[in-house]
Structure formats: structure tokens, C-alpha cells
Design an enzyme around this catalytic site. Structure first.
Site, PDB file in Angstrom:
ATOM      1  N   ASP A  13       9.990  -2.120   2.751  1.00 55.17           N
ATOM      2  CA  ASP A  13      10.201  -2.123   3.957  1.00 55.17           C
ATOM      3  C   ASP A  13       9.365  -2.429   4.819  1.00 55.17           C
ATOM      4  O   ASP A  13       8.956  -2.151   6.056  1.00 55.17           O
ATOM      5  CB  ASP A  13      10.858  -0.771   4.629  1.00 55.17           C
ATOM      6  CG  ASP A  13      12.069  -0.176   3.743  1.00 55.17           C
ATOM      7  OD1 ASP A  13      12.934  -0.931   3.401  1.00 55.17           O
ATOM      8  OD2 ASP A  13      11.902   1.145   3.020  1.00 55.17           O
ATOM      9  N   LYS A  16       9.558  -7.881   4.810  1.00 60.18           N
ATOM     10  CA  LYS A  16       9.477  -9.091   3.831  1.00 60.18           C
ATOM     11  C   LYS A  16      10.415 -10.201   4.318  1.00 60.18           C
ATOM     12  O   LYS A  16      10.432 -11.515   4.214  1.00 60.18           O
ATOM     13  CB  LYS A  16       9.731  -8.675   2.461  1.00 60.18           C
ATOM     14  CG  LYS A  16       8.604  -7.986   1.719  1.00 60.18           C
ATOM     15  CD  LYS A  16       8.981  -7.820   0.198  1.00 60.18           C
ATOM     16  CE  LYS A  16      10.030  -6.801   0.151  1.00 60.18           C
ATOM     17  NZ  LYS A  16       9.655  -5.210   0.718  1.00 60.18           N
ATOM     18  N   GLY A  17      11.867  -9.619   4.745  1.00 60.69           N
ATOM     19  CA  GLY A  17      12.888 -10.601   5.081  1.00 60.69           C
ATOM     20  C   GLY A  17      12.450 -11.666   6.392  1.00 60.69           C
ATOM     21  O   GLY A  17      12.486 -12.707   6.000  1.00 60.69           O
ATOM     22  N   GLY A  40      17.136  -4.546   1.381  1.00 65.37           N
ATOM     23  CA  GLY A  40      17.666  -4.924   2.889  1.00 65.37           C
ATOM     24  C   GLY A  40      16.728  -5.653   3.347  1.00 65.37           C
ATOM     25  O   GLY A  40      15.687  -5.183   4.175  1.00 65.37           O
ATOM     26  N   HIS A  41      17.031  -7.050   3.442  1.00 62.13           N
ATOM     27  CA  HIS A  41      15.839  -7.760   3.924  1.00 62.13           C
ATOM     28  C   HIS A  41      16.640  -8.355   5.365  1.00 62.13           C
ATOM     29  O   HIS A  41      17.388  -9.069   5.512  1.00 62.13           O
ATOM     30  CB  HIS A  41      15.484  -9.245   3.214  1.00 62.13           C
ATOM     31  CG  HIS A  41      14.952  -8.881   1.904  1.00 62.13           C
ATOM     32  ND1 HIS A  41      14.670  -9.514   0.767  1.00 62.13           N
ATOM     33  CD2 HIS A  41      14.348  -7.631   1.492  1.00 62.13           C
ATOM     34  CE1 HIS A  41      13.937  -8.828   0.167  1.00 62.13           C
ATOM     35  NE2 HIS A  41      13.538  -7.796   0.319  1.00 62.13           N
ATOM     36  N   GLN A 221      11.527  -4.392  -2.586  1.00 67.44           N
ATOM     37  CA  GLN A 221      10.769  -3.302  -2.575  1.00 67.44           C
ATOM     38  C   GLN A 221       9.256  -3.533  -2.474  1.00 67.44           C
ATOM     39  O   GLN A 221       8.868  -4.443  -1.815  1.00 67.44           O
ATOM     40  CB  GLN A 221      11.193  -2.686  -3.947  1.00 67.44           C
ATOM     41  CG  GLN A 221      12.663  -1.860  -4.157  1.00 67.44           C
ATOM     42  CD  GLN A 221      13.543  -3.018  -4.619  1.00 67.44           C
ATOM     43  OE1 GLN A 221      13.477  -3.732  -5.735  1.00 67.44           O
ATOM     44  NE2 GLN A 221      14.864  -3.173  -3.883  1.00 67.44           N
ATOM     45  N   ARG A 300      18.860   5.626   5.955  1.00 64.83           N
ATOM     46  CA  ARG A 300      18.324   7.000   6.103  1.00 64.83           C
ATOM     47  C   ARG A 300      16.613   6.753   6.724  1.00 64.83           C
ATOM     48  O   ARG A 300      16.259   5.648   6.963  1.00 64.83           O
ATOM     49  CB  ARG A 300      17.652   7.019   4.516  1.00 64.83           C
ATOM     50  CG  ARG A 300      18.808   7.608   3.642  1.00 64.83           C
ATOM     51  CD  ARG A 300      18.516   8.094   2.119  1.00 64.83           C
ATOM     52  NE  ARG A 300      17.783   6.588   1.386  1.00 64.83           N
ATOM     53  CZ  ARG A 300      17.382   6.651   0.321  1.00 64.83           C
ATOM     54  NH1 ARG A 300      17.421   7.796  -0.407  1.00 64.83           N
ATOM     55  NH2 ARG A 300      16.931   5.512  -0.198  1.00 64.83           N
ATOM     56  N   ALA A 301      16.449   7.843   7.469  1.00 68.89           N
ATOM     57  CA  ALA A 301      15.327   8.019   8.053  1.00 68.89           C
ATOM     58  C   ALA A 301      13.954   7.478   7.142  1.00 68.89           C
ATOM     59  O   ALA A 301      14.005   8.353   6.165  1.00 68.89           O
ATOM     60  CB  ALA A 301      15.145   9.238   8.814  1.00 68.89           C
ATOM     61  N   ILE A 329       2.501  -4.792  14.003  1.00 64.04           N
ATOM     62  CA  ILE A 329       1.244  -4.413  14.655  1.00 64.04           C
ATOM     63  C   ILE A 329       1.585  -3.895  16.049  1.00 64.04           C
ATOM     64  O   ILE A 329       0.742  -3.235  16.739  1.00 64.04           O
ATOM     65  CB  ILE A 329       0.028  -5.574  14.491  1.00 64.04           C
ATOM     66  CG1 ILE A 329      -1.163  -5.026  14.951  1.00 64.04           C
ATOM     67  CG2 ILE A 329       0.556  -6.821  15.182  1.00 64.04           C
ATOM     68  CD1 ILE A 329      -2.512  -5.533  14.543  1.00 64.04           C
ATOM     69  N   GLY A 412       6.990  -8.686  16.213  1.00 57.77           N
ATOM     70  CA  GLY A 412       8.051  -8.347  16.936  1.00 57.77           C
ATOM     71  C   GLY A 412       9.213  -8.598  15.855  1.00 57.77           C
ATOM     72  O   GLY A 412       8.859  -9.308  14.931  1.00 57.77           O
TER      73      GLY A 412
HETATM   74  P1  IMP Z   1      16.746   2.762  -6.479  1.00 61.47           P
HETATM   75  O1  IMP Z   1      15.928   1.569  -6.506  1.00 61.47           O
HETATM   76  O2  IMP Z   1      17.870   2.800  -5.467  1.00 61.47           O
HETATM   77  O3  IMP Z   1      16.967   3.292  -7.599  1.00 61.47           O
HETATM   78  O4  IMP Z   1      15.688   3.986  -5.571  1.00 61.47           O
HETATM   79  C1  IMP Z   1      14.747   4.185  -6.146  1.00 61.47           C
HETATM   80  C2  IMP Z   1      13.649   4.445  -5.154  1.00 61.47           C
HETATM   81  O5  IMP Z   1      13.390   3.260  -4.561  1.00 61.47           O
HETATM   82  C3  IMP Z   1      14.067   5.291  -3.910  1.00 61.47           C
HETATM   83  O6  IMP Z   1      13.053   6.237  -3.279  1.00 61.47           O
HETATM   84  C4  IMP Z   1      14.299   4.233  -3.030  1.00 61.47           C
HETATM   85  O7  IMP Z   1      14.415   4.921  -1.577  1.00 61.47           O
HETATM   86  C5  IMP Z   1      13.582   3.201  -3.111  1.00 61.47           C
HETATM   87  N1  IMP Z   1      13.745   2.020  -2.827  1.00 61.47           N
HETATM   88  C6  IMP Z   1      14.624   1.137  -3.514  1.00 61.47           C
HETATM   89  N2  IMP Z   1      14.847  -0.116  -2.933  1.00 61.47           N
HETATM   90  C7  IMP Z   1      13.981  -0.265  -1.683  1.00 61.47           C
HETATM   91  C8  IMP Z   1      13.767  -0.773  -0.662  1.00 61.47           C
HETATM   92  O8  IMP Z   1      14.288  -1.960  -0.637  1.00 61.47           O
HETATM   93  N3  IMP Z   1      13.004  -0.463   0.287  1.00 61.47           N
HETATM   94  C9  IMP Z   1      12.350   0.843   0.142  1.00 61.47           C
HETATM   95  N4  IMP Z   1      12.926   1.765  -0.547  1.00 61.47           N
HETATM   96  C10 IMP Z   1      13.479   1.314  -1.667  1.00 61.47           C
END
Ligand code: IMP
Length: 424
Positions: A13, A16-17, A40-41, A221, A300-301, A329, A412
Site C-alpha cells: 500500500d 505502487k499503482g 490493489g494497485h 505487496q 479494511r482500515a 508526503i 496527491g
Molecule cells: P494474503 O496475501 O492474502 O495471504 O495476506 C497475508 C498478509 O499480507 C495479510 O496481512 C494481508 O493484509 C497482507 N497483504 C496481502 N496483500 C497485500 C497488499 O497488496 N497490500 C497490503 N497488504 C497485503
């Protein structure tokens, strides 16, 4: 621009997208090399907001867009995503799916969900089926996209796959059996929509290299979620680090490439696991709201905390990070002071490196350096190339810790909100 591996320097998060979208305007091909639809990009173009989970972000710039062999391909999500980008006016004609990539089936999501519910110590997965799909891959019982190229063979394989699920796994995980006829029919419909994109990418790879084309490897990730180097077991099931880009894509190790780390100006983490620089609940809520820190995949938060340069130093070393893009920033604007973690202390002693023992991370005390903040006006000035001293200091300290140069700042969510320190 050089061949580039773009990776997240924190727990995902990082933005990167948006960064890959900007960078991919200058390359010929973009490859996703690990993970799956857990990513989620997000890219904002004018009034359009596109969230990509599986498709390489280069698809929005009409670049050759490859889903590499180590991606676990959720074929249901992928079809939806292709439809989504088409609705936004983009095309999937440049999409290539490596025939060596494994398929993630709806049953993988069912298992992920069931396992997570049963766990006493939850991992906080995205419930996208990632862990179970990689278990099948490494257990050598997965089905690869190559199988989609032969209709009859695919039908037989998914039939056998679902028989196994119904006979053993459904009971084992305490979930409902799946209607086999419907499952096979649904998967065949998806197969019919996707098989035209599937190919052995070694031919494409050779062509890209022979013609000296520029490739961008799009990591998903972040480093601290890497299966080996992250905060195990609170990690994802793939290698998120830059050295894996070649293994996960089928491109040979290139002689000339750079690693670009995406680093959010503060830290966030979604899901479970240690988070040394997490803010107090009240401060956390303020930053979350300001930064809109809610998961692009799950909603999710995200928990928020100060920039952790001790962890970032570890990430920079592991990845051989050459350059950084610092994002968000602007979200830290209008704070009198900001804090940066420069070290971890355990039982009064400073640690020399980021610990492998994840339990230790719950016990360490972060060492903070307090720095002057910057204003919204300073952010406006940044866009005109004027750098406030406090921003300069923040950049300098980050560069000192990581040994990597900050090449851009993102101020932004939109494509236009970028300050180039270095030309791309
Ligand atoms: P999984 O990849 O769905 O098995 O999740 C394993 C861990 O990686 C969890 O803590 C998820 O919240 C985190 N995670 C997986 N993909 C992302 C991502 O794209 N962004 C942030 N956290 C991620």
C-alpha cells in the site's frame, strides 16, 4: 528509462499503482511477477479511478502487459477486471498470461477463508486464496494456465481437481462441497474468455531482449510481507523482493537494470502482525482519515505509524534499491513536527539489524528522531520546484539510511501529482 524493478519498501500500500503508471509511460513492457489478486494497485486518471488486482498497470498505458509465471491467477477476478478496464475505455489487447502461471480457483478462496476463521492467531489474510493456491503449486497439484490451451485436458483436470476438493478438502476444512457440474461449467466459461491471452512467454521475452526493449517489473505487496524476509508468519505466500523479479517472470537476469523502491512518507499495515512505529489509537485515526488509508482490495482500515527508517534500511539492502519514490508526503502536511524511527532498542540495547524473530518486534522500543514538519503551502511550492528545508531534511535522512536517491515525490492521488527530482 532503464529496465526497472519496482517494489514496495514497507508492508504494501505504498502507492505502487500510481508510480508504476507514471513510470510505465516510458517503457515497452510491464510484468507482474508474484502474488495475485490480493494486490490493489490504484490509478486515478482524470475522473476515472481504476483499481487493478492482477492486470499489470502498464495495461492503462497500452504497453505489453505480462502476467508472469509466479502470479497465481484468479481467473474469475481476471475476467471481471478485464471487463472493468474495458468499461473505463482501456483495452486488454496487449495482455499476455504466462502459460506457466498457476490458476487460483474459487475453492482456494473458500479454503483461505475457512483457515483464517479457524486460526487462533489470525494472519489477517485478504481471503483471496493466495496461501492455498501457492500450497497447491508447491505441493505439485496445481493447474496451470497452460492447461487452458487444451479444452479437453483442462476439463479433465478441473474435474479431477474438484473431485479431490469434494472428497477430502471440504470435510477437512469444514466447508460445503461444491457442485461439480456447475463448477466445471463456470470454469470452462472463464477458460473460453481467457485462453487467447495465454502463451509461453519465453518467445516474447527473447524478442523484448533482442530488440533492446525496456521492461518494468511491477512488484506487489511490500518487502516486509516477503515469505522469507518479511515478518513471518504475518506475510504473504510469495517473494515480494526485487531479486525474485526474474524468477517470477521468466526474463533472464539483465545486465542493466535499476531497483526503484516505493516508500510512503509514513508507514501503514493492514492485517495482523507487528508494527513497531504504530501511532496511538487517536493519532492513528487522524492519519488514516487524512490519507484515506483503507485497503484497495478489502476496504479494511489500515493501521498508521511513523516512517520506520530502520526497517526501510533493511528493505533497501535486501533489494539493492537504487532509487526511491516517496509517496503521500502531502498527507503529513500541517504537523508541527514529524517523527522518524532511526533504530530499535531491546532491553536497553540497540539492535544491529531488523530481527528475524518476529516476537522480538513486539518487544522492541523504536528510537525516534523528531523533525520539523511542513505546511500545505510547502507542498504547493514543491510542485513549483521549491523545497522547504524541513522536506529537504526528511529526504536527506531517508537517503542517508537507505543509500538510495529519491527520484520523485508523489503529492496527491492523480497522475499529475508528481514532483520529478530526476528526469525519467
Ligand atoms: P494474503 O496475501 O492474502 O495471504 O495476506 C497475508 C498478509 O499480507 C495479510 O496481512 C494481508 O493484509 C497482507 N497483504 C496481502 N496483500 C497485500 C497488499 O497488496 N497490500 C497490503 N497488504 C497485503
Amino acid at each position: 528509462m532503464k529496465n526497472s524493478i519496482v517494489i514496495g519498501m514497507q508492508w504494501g500500500d505504498e502507492g505502487k499503482g500510481k508510480c508504476v503508471d507514471v513510470l510505465s509511460s516510458k517503457v515497452d513492457a510491464v510484468i507482474r511477477y508474484q502474488g495475485g489478486a490480493n494486490a490493489g494497485h490504484t490509478v486515478i486518471i482524470g475522473k476515472k479511478k481504476v483499481i487493478l488486482h492482477l492486470l499489470p498497470t502498464g495495461i492503462l498505458q497500452n504497453k505489453i502487459s505480462i502476467i508472469g509465471n509466479d502470479v497465481v491467477v484468479d481467473i474469475e477476478d481476471l475476467v471481471n477486471e478485464i471487463n472493468q478496464i474495458k468499461k473505463h475505455g482501456f483495452s486488454a489487447k496487449n495482455l499476455i498470461i504466462s502459460s506457466r502461471s498457476h490458476i487460483l480457483f474459487p475453492t482456494h478462496k473458500i479454503i483461505d477463508n475457512a483457515k483464517e476463521q479457524k486460526r487462533k492467531n489470525k494472519l489477517g489474510t485478504t481471503k483471496s486464496g493466495i496461501g492455498p493456491a501457492y500450497i497447491d503449486k508447491y505441493g505439485r497439484k496445481g493447474i496451470r494456465t497452460a492447461d487452458m490451451l487444451n479444452k479437453k485436458q483442462f476439463e479433465e483436470k478441473i474435474s479431477a481437481f474438484i473431485n479431490l476438493f469434494n472428497k477430502y478438502e471440504a470435510d477437512y476444512y469444514g466447508v460445503k462441497k461444491v457442485n461439480k457440474v456447475k463448477f466445471v461449467k463456470d470454469m470452462m466459461i472463464l477458460r473460453n474468455k481467457l485462453h487467447k491471452y495465454v502463451m509461453d512467454i519465453s518467445i516474447v521475452a527473447k524478442d523484448l531482449i533482442d530488440k533492446n526493449k525496456t521492461i518494468l517489473f511491477e512488484g506487489a505487496q511490500g518487502v516486509l510481507l516477503d515469505i522469507d524476509f518479511g515478518t513471518y508468519p504475518f506475510v504473504t505466500s510469495s517473494h515480494t523482493i526485487a531479486p525474485y523479479a526474474f524468477c517470477g517472470s521468466g526474463i533472464p537476469v539483465l545486465s542493466d537494470y535499476q531497483v526503484i523502491g516505493i516508500l510512503k512518507a509514513y508507514t501503514t499495515r493492514v492485517g495482523k502482525g507487528p508494527f513497531p512505529t504504530r501511532l496511538t489509537d487517536r493519532e492513528d485515526q487522524v492519519l488514516r482519515k487524512k490519507g484515506n488509508e483503507f485497503g484497495a482490495k478489502t476496504g479494511r482500515a489500515r493501521n498508521c505509524g511513523w516512517l520506520d527508517l530502520f526497517a526501510t534500511k533493511y528493505a533497501a539492502f535486501l533489494n539493492g534499491t537504487d532509487k526511491l519514490i516517496m509517496t503521500k508526503i502531502d498527507i503529513l502536511a500541517d504537523m508541527d513536527t514529524v517523527k522518524v524511527c532511526t533504530g530499535y532498542r531491546l532491553n536497553g540495547k540497540l539492535l544491529r539489524s531488523f530481527p528475524a524473530d518476529t516476537d522480538m518486534l513486539d518487544k522492541i522500543k523504536p528510537v525516534y528522531k523528531t523533525m520539523n514538519g511542513w505546511s500545505k503551502k510547502d507542498i504547493d511550492n514543491l510542485k513549483k520546484g521549491i523545497f522547504a528545508k524541513s522536506i529537504k531534511d526528511y529526504i536527506k535522512l531517508t537517503e542517508k539510511f537507505t543509500g538510495a536517491k529519491i527520484m520523485m515525490l508523489s503529492t496527491g492521488p492523480s497522475r499529475k501529482d508528481i514532483v520529478f527530482i530526476e528526469k525519467i
